[in-house]
Motif scaffolding. Structure first.
Motif, mmCIF file in Angstrom:
data_model
loop_
_atom_site.group_PDB
_atom_site.id
_atom_site.type_symbol
_atom_site.label_atom_id
_atom_site.label_comp_id
_atom_site.label_asym_id
_atom_site.label_seq_id
_atom_site.Cartn_x
_atom_site.Cartn_y
_atom_site.Cartn_z
ATOM 1 N N ASN A 1 -11.811 34.384 6.380
ATOM 2 C CA ASN A 1 -11.809 35.225 7.662
ATOM 3 C C ASN A 1 -10.812 34.730 8.559
ATOM 4 O OD1 ASN A 1 -13.461 37.228 6.717
ATOM 5 N ND2 ASN A 1 -15.447 36.194 7.534
ATOM 6 N N LEU A 2 -10.675 33.513 8.764
ATOM 7 C CA LEU A 2 -9.845 32.859 9.703
ATOM 8 C C LEU A 2 -8.293 33.077 9.165
ATOM 9 C CD1 LEU A 2 -9.678 31.211 12.296
ATOM 10 C CD2 LEU A 2 -9.611 29.128 10.813
ATOM 11 N N VAL A 3 -8.327 32.918 7.932
ATOM 12 C CA VAL A 3 -6.885 33.132 7.618
ATOM 13 C C VAL A 3 -6.371 34.488 7.721
ATOM 14 C CG1 VAL A 3 -5.317 33.060 5.469
ATOM 15 C CG2 VAL A 3 -6.546 31.219 5.977
ATOM 16 N N MET A 4 -7.283 35.591 7.444
ATOM 17 C CA MET A 4 -6.977 36.675 7.676
ATOM 18 C C MET A 4 -6.695 37.327 9.171
ATOM 19 S SD MET A 4 -9.458 39.202 5.026
ATOM 20 C CE MET A 4 -10.101 39.981 6.458
ATOM 21 N N GLN A 5 -7.313 36.634 10.079
ATOM 22 C CA GLN A 5 -7.163 37.023 11.530
ATOM 23 C C GLN A 5 -5.879 36.102 12.039
ATOM 24 O OE1 GLN A 5 -9.182 38.894 13.873
ATOM 25 N NE2 GLN A 5 -7.520 38.345 14.939
ATOM 26 N N LEU A 6 -5.663 35.144 11.392
ATOM 27 C CA LEU A 6 -4.193 34.591 11.736
ATOM 28 C C LEU A 6 -3.247 35.325 11.308
ATOM 29 C CD1 LEU A 6 -5.150 30.769 11.095
ATOM 30 C CD2 LEU A 6 -4.834 31.677 13.462
ATOM 31 N N GLY A 7 -3.430 35.932 10.125
ATOM 32 C CA GLY A 7 -2.279 36.840 9.509
ATOM 33 C C GLY A 7 -1.858 38.046 10.529
ATOM 34 N N GLU A 8 -3.132 38.583 10.976
ATOM 35 C CA GLU A 8 -3.150 39.720 11.872
ATOM 36 C C GLU A 8 -2.529 39.313 13.079
ATOM 37 O OE1 GLU A 8 -7.001 41.849 12.035
ATOM 38 O OE2 GLU A 8 -7.359 41.603 9.958
ATOM 39 N N ASN A 9 -2.853 38.110 13.616
ATOM 40 C CA ASN A 9 -2.247 37.749 14.767
ATOM 41 C C ASN A 9 -0.685 37.396 14.831
ATOM 42 O OD1 ASN A 9 -4.920 37.621 16.153
ATOM 43 N ND2 ASN A 9 -4.940 35.202 15.992
ATOM 44 N N ALA A 10 -0.458 36.968 13.569
ATOM 45 C CA ALA A 10 1.137 36.590 13.327
ATOM 46 C C ALA A 10 1.814 38.005 13.234
ATOM 47 C CB ALA A 10 1.154 35.775 12.122
ATOM 48 N N LYS A 11 1.299 39.041 12.763
ATOM 49 C CA LYS A 11 1.828 40.253 12.583
ATOM 50 C C LYS A 11 1.818 41.008 13.973
ATOM 51 C CE LYS A 11 0.976 44.900 10.630
ATOM 52 N NZ LYS A 11 0.137 45.602 11.532
ATOM 53 N N ASP A 12 0.751 41.058 14.755
ATOM 54 C CA ASP A 12 1.050 41.336 16.047
ATOM 55 C C ASP A 12 1.916 40.742 16.853
ATOM 56 O OD1 ASP A 12 -1.252 43.137 15.442
ATOM 57 O OD2 ASP A 12 -2.521 41.984 16.598
ATOM 58 N N HIS A 13 2.119 39.598 16.721
ATOM 59 C CA HIS A 13 3.102 38.755 17.443
ATOM 60 C C HIS A 13 4.517 39.166 16.957
ATOM 61 C CE1 HIS A 13 4.618 35.634 20.101
ATOM 62 N NE2 HIS A 13 5.281 35.176 19.094
ATOM 63 N N GLN A 14 4.549 39.375 15.814
ATOM 64 C CA GLN A 14 6.041 39.696 15.560
ATOM 65 C C GLN A 14 6.195 41.164 16.010
ATOM 66 O OE1 GLN A 14 8.345 37.959 13.594
ATOM 67 N NE2 GLN A 14 9.876 39.608 14.514
ATOM 68 N N GLU A 15 5.462 41.995 16.090
ATOM 69 C CA GLU A 15 5.677 43.645 16.546
ATOM 70 C C GLU A 15 5.825 43.054 18.122
ATOM 71 O OE1 GLU A 15 2.130 45.655 15.675
ATOM 72 O OE2 GLU A 15 2.979 45.728 13.709
#
Length: 82
Positions: free
Chosen positions: A11-25
Motif C-alpha cells: 500500500n505504501l508503494v502504491m501511494q508513493l507511486g500515486e504521489n510521484a504521478k501527481d507531482h509529475q503532473e
C-alpha cells in the motif's frame, strides 16, 4: 505478522507511486505556465519600443490589444491545485 507487513509495504508503494504521478503532473503544469509567462513577457517586450512610423506603432498597439485580451482561463491549468 509478515502478511500485514507485506500489505502495508504494498500500500505504501502504491501511494508513493500515486504521489510521484501527481507531482509529475504538477511539474508539467508548472512548466507550461512558466513557458506561457515567458512568451507573454517576450510579446510585451516586443511592443515596448515606441520608435517607428505610424503603421509600425499601430501594429504594436494591435499586438498589445491581443495580449491584453488573452483570457488566462484559456491556458490549461486544470491539473494545478492548491
Amino acid at each position: 505478522m509478515s502478511g500485514y507487513f507485506a500489505c502495508f509495504v504494498q500500500n505504501l508503494v502504491m501511494q508513493l507511486g500515486e504521489n510521484a504521478k501527481d507531482h509529475q503532473e504538477y511539474n508539467d503544469a508548472f512548466n507550461a505556465a512558466t513557458r506561457w509567462l515567458a512568451e507573454m513577457a517576450d510579446r510585451v517586450a516586443e511592443c515596448n519600443d515606441t520608435a517607428g512610423d505610424w503603421h509600425t506603432l499601430e501594429d504594436r498597439m494591435d499586438a498589445i490589444k491581443v495580449i491584453t485580451s488573452l483570457n488566462i482561463s484559456s491556458f490549461s491549468c486544470s491539473s494545478l491545485t492548491l
